[in-house]
Design a protein around this motif. Structure first.
Motif, PDB file in Angstrom:
ATOM      1  N   ASP A 215      -1.612   9.709   8.300  1.00  0.00           N
ATOM      2  CA  ASP A 215      -2.001  11.117   8.275  1.00  0.00           C
ATOM      3  C   ASP A 215      -0.771  12.016   8.307  1.00  0.00           C
ATOM      4  OD1 ASP A 215      -1.125  11.335  10.929  1.00  0.00           O
ATOM      5  OD2 ASP A 215      -3.142  11.220  11.781  1.00  0.00           O
ATOM      6  N   ASP A 216      -0.985  13.324   8.346  1.00  0.00           N
ATOM      7  CA  ASP A 216       0.122  14.280   8.271  1.00  0.00           C
ATOM      8  C   ASP A 216       1.074  14.180   9.455  1.00  0.00           C
ATOM      9  OD1 ASP A 216      -0.889  15.195   5.894  1.00  0.00           O
ATOM     10  OD2 ASP A 216      -1.881  16.956   6.757  1.00  0.00           O
ATOM     11  N   ALA A 217       0.592  13.647  10.580  1.00  0.00           N
ATOM     12  CA  ALA A 217       1.433  13.502  11.768  1.00  0.00           C
ATOM     13  C   ALA A 217       2.153  12.156  11.804  1.00  0.00           C
ATOM     14  CB  ALA A 217       0.592  13.661  13.023  1.00  0.00           C
ATOM     15  N   GLY A 218       1.853  11.295  10.823  1.00  0.00           N
ATOM     16  CA  GLY A 218       2.478   9.981  10.782  1.00  0.00           C
ATOM     17  C   GLY A 218       1.704   8.891  11.478  1.00  0.00           C
ATOM     18  N   ASP A 219       0.537   9.229  12.046  1.00  0.00           N
ATOM     19  CA  ASP A 219      -0.295   8.214  12.686  1.00  0.00           C
ATOM     20  C   ASP A 219      -1.036   7.390  11.628  1.00  0.00           C
ATOM     21  OD1 ASP A 219       0.239   8.821  15.449  1.00  0.00           O
ATOM     22  OD2 ASP A 219      -0.913  10.666  15.159  1.00  0.00           O
ATOM     23  N   VAL A 220      -1.491   6.200  12.029  1.00  0.00           N
ATOM     24  CA  VAL A 220      -2.108   5.279  11.069  1.00  0.00           C
ATOM     25  C   VAL A 220      -3.562   5.004  11.443  1.00  0.00           C
ATOM     26  CG1 VAL A 220       0.080   4.184  10.481  1.00  0.00           C
ATOM     27  CG2 VAL A 220      -1.316   3.234  12.334  1.00  0.00           C
ATOM     28  N   ARG A 221      -4.330   4.665  10.413  1.00  0.00           N
ATOM     29  CA  ARG A 221      -5.744   4.303  10.566  1.00  0.00           C
ATOM     30  C   ARG A 221      -6.039   3.155   9.609  1.00  0.00           C
ATOM     31  NH1 ARG A 221     -10.070   5.980   7.534  1.00  0.00           N
ATOM     32  NH2 ARG A 221      -8.776   7.600   6.567  1.00  0.00           N
ATOM     33  N   LEU A 222      -6.608   2.076  10.142  1.00  0.00           N
ATOM     34  CA  LEU A 222      -6.906   0.911   9.313  1.00  0.00           C
ATOM     35  C   LEU A 222      -8.006   1.238   8.308  1.00  0.00           C
ATOM     36  CD1 LEU A 222      -6.450  -2.126   8.751  1.00  0.00           C
ATOM     37  CD2 LEU A 222      -8.250  -2.596  10.433  1.00  0.00           C
ATOM     38  N   LEU A 223      -7.704   0.978   7.029  1.00  0.00           N
ATOM     39  CA  LEU A 223      -8.687   1.190   5.971  1.00  0.00           C
ATOM     40  C   LEU A 223      -9.400  -0.099   5.585  1.00  0.00           C
ATOM     41  CD1 LEU A 223      -6.734   3.558   3.544  1.00  0.00           C
ATOM     42  CD2 LEU A 223      -8.500   4.186   5.201  1.00  0.00           C
ATOM     43  N   ALA A 224      -8.637  -1.181   5.435  1.00  0.00           N
ATOM     44  CA  ALA A 224      -9.231  -2.437   4.972  1.00  0.00           C
ATOM     45  C   ALA A 224      -8.263  -3.580   5.220  1.00  0.00           C
ATOM     46  CB  ALA A 224      -9.553  -2.356   3.475  1.00  0.00           C
ATOM     47  N   VAL A 225      -8.819  -4.784   5.303  1.00  0.00           N
ATOM     48  CA  VAL A 225      -8.037  -6.020   5.335  1.00  0.00           C
ATOM     49  C   VAL A 225      -8.577  -6.901   4.221  1.00  0.00           C
ATOM     50  CG1 VAL A 225      -7.272  -8.004   6.671  1.00  0.00           C
ATOM     51  CG2 VAL A 225      -7.675  -5.813   7.825  1.00  0.00           C
ATOM     52  N   HIS A 226      -7.701  -7.238   3.257  1.00  0.00           N
ATOM     53  CA  HIS A 226      -8.156  -7.920   2.033  1.00  0.00           C
ATOM     54  C   HIS A 226      -7.428  -9.247   1.862  1.00  0.00           C
ATOM     55  CE1 HIS A 226      -9.288  -8.571  -2.157  1.00  0.00           C
ATOM     56  NE2 HIS A 226     -10.116  -7.548  -2.063  1.00  0.00           N
ATOM     57  N   ASP A 227      -8.159 -10.249   1.367  1.00  0.00           N
ATOM     58  CA  ASP A 227      -7.591 -11.559   1.074  1.00  0.00           C
ATOM     59  C   ASP A 227      -6.419 -11.407   0.105  1.00  0.00           C
ATOM     60  OD1 ASP A 227      -7.206 -14.291   0.748  1.00  0.00           O
ATOM     61  OD2 ASP A 227      -8.763 -14.460  -0.771  1.00  0.00           O
ATOM     62  N   SER A 228      -5.301 -12.082   0.412  1.00  0.00           N
ATOM     63  CA  SER A 228      -4.098 -11.949  -0.422  1.00  0.00           C
ATOM     64  C   SER A 228      -4.110 -12.863  -1.638  1.00  0.00           C
ATOM     65  CB  SER A 228      -2.848 -12.235   0.416  1.00  0.00           C
ATOM     66  OG  SER A 228      -2.811 -13.600   0.811  1.00  0.00           O
ATOM     67  N   GLY A 229      -4.950 -13.901  -1.622  1.00  0.00           N
ATOM     68  CA  GLY A 229      -5.059 -14.791  -2.773  1.00  0.00           C
ATOM     69  C   GLY A 229      -4.130 -15.983  -2.743  1.00  0.00           C
ATOM     70  N   GLY A 230      -3.501 -16.241  -1.606  1.00  0.00           N
ATOM     71  CA  GLY A 230      -2.606 -17.391  -1.492  1.00  0.00           C
ATOM     72  C   GLY A 230      -2.360 -17.716  -0.035  1.00  0.00           C
ATOM     73  N   ARG A 231      -1.320 -18.560   0.224  1.00  0.00           N
ATOM     74  CA  ARG A 231      -1.009 -18.940   1.589  1.00  0.00           C
ATOM     75  C   ARG A 231       0.364 -18.423   1.992  1.00  0.00           C
ATOM     76  NH1 ARG A 231      -1.620 -24.878   1.387  1.00  0.00           N
ATOM     77  NH2 ARG A 231       0.174 -24.790   2.783  1.00  0.00           N
ATOM     78  N   SER A 232       0.410 -17.767   3.148  1.00  0.00           N
ATOM     79  CA  SER A 232       1.615 -17.231   3.757  1.00  0.00           C
ATOM     80  C   SER A 232       2.252 -16.120   2.916  1.00  0.00           C
ATOM     81  CB  SER A 232       2.653 -18.339   4.011  1.00  0.00           C
ATOM     82  OG  SER A 232       3.687 -17.862   4.841  1.00  0.00           O
ATOM     83  N   PRO A 233       1.573 -14.963   2.802  1.00  0.00           N
ATOM     84  CA  PRO A 233       2.144 -13.829   2.048  1.00  0.00           C
ATOM     85  C   PRO A 233       3.377 -13.267   2.750  1.00  0.00           C
ATOM     86  CG  PRO A 233       0.147 -13.156   3.224  1.00  0.00           C
ATOM     87  CD  PRO A 233       0.255 -14.640   3.396  1.00  0.00           C
ATOM     88  N   ARG A 234       4.534 -13.391   2.095  1.00  0.00           N
ATOM     89  CA  ARG A 234       5.817 -13.077   2.747  1.00  0.00           C
ATOM     90  C   ARG A 234       6.445 -11.785   2.254  1.00  0.00           C
ATOM     91  NH1 ARG A 234       9.543 -16.074   5.754  1.00  0.00           N
ATOM     92  NH2 ARG A 234      11.679 -15.267   5.636  1.00  0.00           N
ATOM     93  N   PHE A 235       6.125 -11.358   1.038  1.00  0.00           N
ATOM     94  CA  PHE A 235       6.765 -10.160   0.490  1.00  0.00           C
ATOM     95  C   PHE A 235       5.762  -9.388  -0.351  1.00  0.00           C
ATOM     96  CE2 PHE A 235       9.446  -7.559  -2.182  1.00  0.00           C
ATOM     97  CZ  PHE A 235      10.451  -7.164  -1.314  1.00  0.00           C
ATOM     98  N   LEU A 236       5.883  -8.040  -0.294  1.00  0.00           N
ATOM     99  CA  LEU A 236       4.973  -7.153  -1.010  1.00  0.00           C
ATOM    100  C   LEU A 236       5.765  -6.194  -1.882  1.00  0.00           C
ATOM    101  CD1 LEU A 236       2.697  -6.135   2.024  1.00  0.00           C
ATOM    102  CD2 LEU A 236       2.332  -8.032   0.423  1.00  0.00           C
ATOM    103  N   LEU A 237       5.203  -5.887  -3.055  1.00  0.00           N
ATOM    104  CA  LEU A 237       5.823  -4.938  -3.982  1.00  0.00           C
ATOM    105  C   LEU A 237       4.714  -4.264  -4.777  1.00  0.00           C
ATOM    106  CD1 LEU A 237       8.471  -3.892  -5.465  1.00  0.00           C
ATOM    107  CD2 LEU A 237       8.072  -5.759  -7.084  1.00  0.00           C
ATOM    108  N   ILE A 238       4.821  -2.957  -4.963  1.00  0.00           N
ATOM    109  CA  ILE A 238       3.866  -2.235  -5.815  1.00  0.00           C
ATOM    110  C   ILE A 238       4.560  -1.881  -7.125  1.00  0.00           C
ATOM    111  CG2 ILE A 238       2.602  -0.065  -6.104  1.00  0.00           C
ATOM    112  CD1 ILE A 238       1.836  -0.220  -3.196  1.00  0.00           C
ATOM    113  N   ASP A 239       3.901  -2.230  -8.220  1.00  0.00           N
ATOM    114  CA  ASP A 239       4.436  -1.930  -9.551  1.00  0.00           C
ATOM    115  C   ASP A 239       3.265  -1.666 -10.496  1.00  0.00           C
ATOM    116  OD1 ASP A 239       6.538  -1.791 -11.582  1.00  0.00           O
ATOM    117  OD2 ASP A 239       5.677  -3.655 -12.341  1.00  0.00           O
ATOM    118  N   ASP A 240       3.322  -0.530 -11.165  1.00  0.00           N
ATOM    119  CA  ASP A 240       2.323  -0.181 -12.178  1.00  0.00           C
ATOM    120  C   ASP A 240       0.893  -0.231 -11.620  1.00  0.00           C
ATOM    121  OD1 ASP A 240       1.517   0.629 -14.705  1.00  0.00           O
ATOM    122  OD2 ASP A 240       1.348  -1.425 -15.468  1.00  0.00           O
ATOM    123  N   GLY A 241       0.718   0.324 -10.426  1.00  0.00           N
ATOM    124  CA  GLY A 241      -0.619   0.436  -9.863  1.00  0.00           C
ATOM    125  C   GLY A 241      -1.205  -0.836  -9.300  1.00  0.00           C
TER     126      GLY A 241
END
Length: 283
Positions: A215-241
């Protein structure tokens, strides 16, 4: 830069010409290096050594190559989790907008801070002491607010931290990165990615991605927890949506499109890369 994780780890600059060329491989003064970071000017390279519990800092020349032996700092201490905190384990390094170097130590439950002028890594301050046994792993800084977000590996939690003018950190709130009602069990906290007004955190063992709204104050709110599709997700990157997830143990790299709320959807692509631990996009 490329990091080779082994007992006698090396770092090397890589040039992009017709292909990729390795330039000036160099020992980095510690065991089991697991993370490195450049300062904003591209003149300093910091490396966290998990095995030896040390932090290294290189000066880089005009070509971005280490120009001399690194300055080293030996961490000290341990934590209450005997099999994971038998000694210091530097796990992440990063520079803030002021040039200060932060280091998370999973083994001592501390975040250390080196001032911008301390090129020799001689006098760190303790910026934050995490709850005993929580195992601080990675930090992401808010782009405009004096706030940092900390993932703790052993506690499987996300901590919102206020950043004081002198760089010290104080806890604002702590929240689990698992779905409500799910026990921690053998799950470990993993990667953190701050993107626009969303924070994504991976859960290794539960093998999921937790998405929080900021939010605008920097606080967080959980939206969702989604299956990552593999085992031991170690790194995340967003590219092209799409959210790209590197799975260290199985599943390669999965691709999860983001919906209009910035929440990952079902996997719609996969690249079978064995044991990926990092993802990047070349310019």
């Amino acid at each position: 830069m490329v990091l080779r994780r082994r007992n006698d780890g090396h770092a090397a600059a890589v040039r992009q010409r017709a292909g990729l060329e390795r330039d000036c491989p160099r020992g980095i003064g510690g065991r089991e290096p697991c993370h490195l970071a450049l300062d904003h000017a591209g003149r300093r390279l910091a490396v966290a050594h998990y095995g030896s519990g040390t932090t290294a800092s290189f000066r880089l020349d005009a070509n971005g190559v280490p120009s001399e032996a690194p300055a080293l700092y030996q961490h000290h201490g341990h934590g209450p989790v005997a099999d994971r905190q038998d000694g210091a384990h530097a796990h992440w390094v990063g520079f803030d907008a002021h040039g200060r170097l932060y280091v998370t130590d999973l083994g001592t439950d501390q975040i250390l801070l080196f001032e911008d002028g301390d090129k020799s890594l001689s006098v760190p301050r303790i910026a934050y002491v995490a709850p005993p046994g929580s195992g601080p792993r990675q930090i992401a800084f808010h782009p405009s607010l004096p706030i940092a977000y900390l993932v703790s590996e052993l506690a499987v939690s996300l901590t919102v931290l206020d950043v004081a003018e002198d760089g010290t950190l104080s806890e604002r709130c702590v929240t689990s990165t698992l779905p409500p009602g799910v026990e921690r069990g053998e799950t470990l906290g993993g990667a953190i990615l701050l993107h626009a007004d969303r924070v994504h955190v991976s859960n290794r063992g539960h093998d999921s991605i937790a998405t929080f709204a900021i939010d605008d104050a920097g606080d967080v709110r959980l939206l969702a927890v989604h299956d990552s599709g593999g085992r031991s997700p170690r790194f995340l990157l967003i590219d092209d949506g799409r959210l790209l997830v590197a799975h260290e143990e199985a599943g390669g790299v999965t691709m999860l499109p983001l919906d209009r709320d910035g929440v990952p959807c079902a996997v719609d692509g996969r690249v079978d890369v064995p044991g990926p631990a990092f993802l990047g996009v070349l310019p």
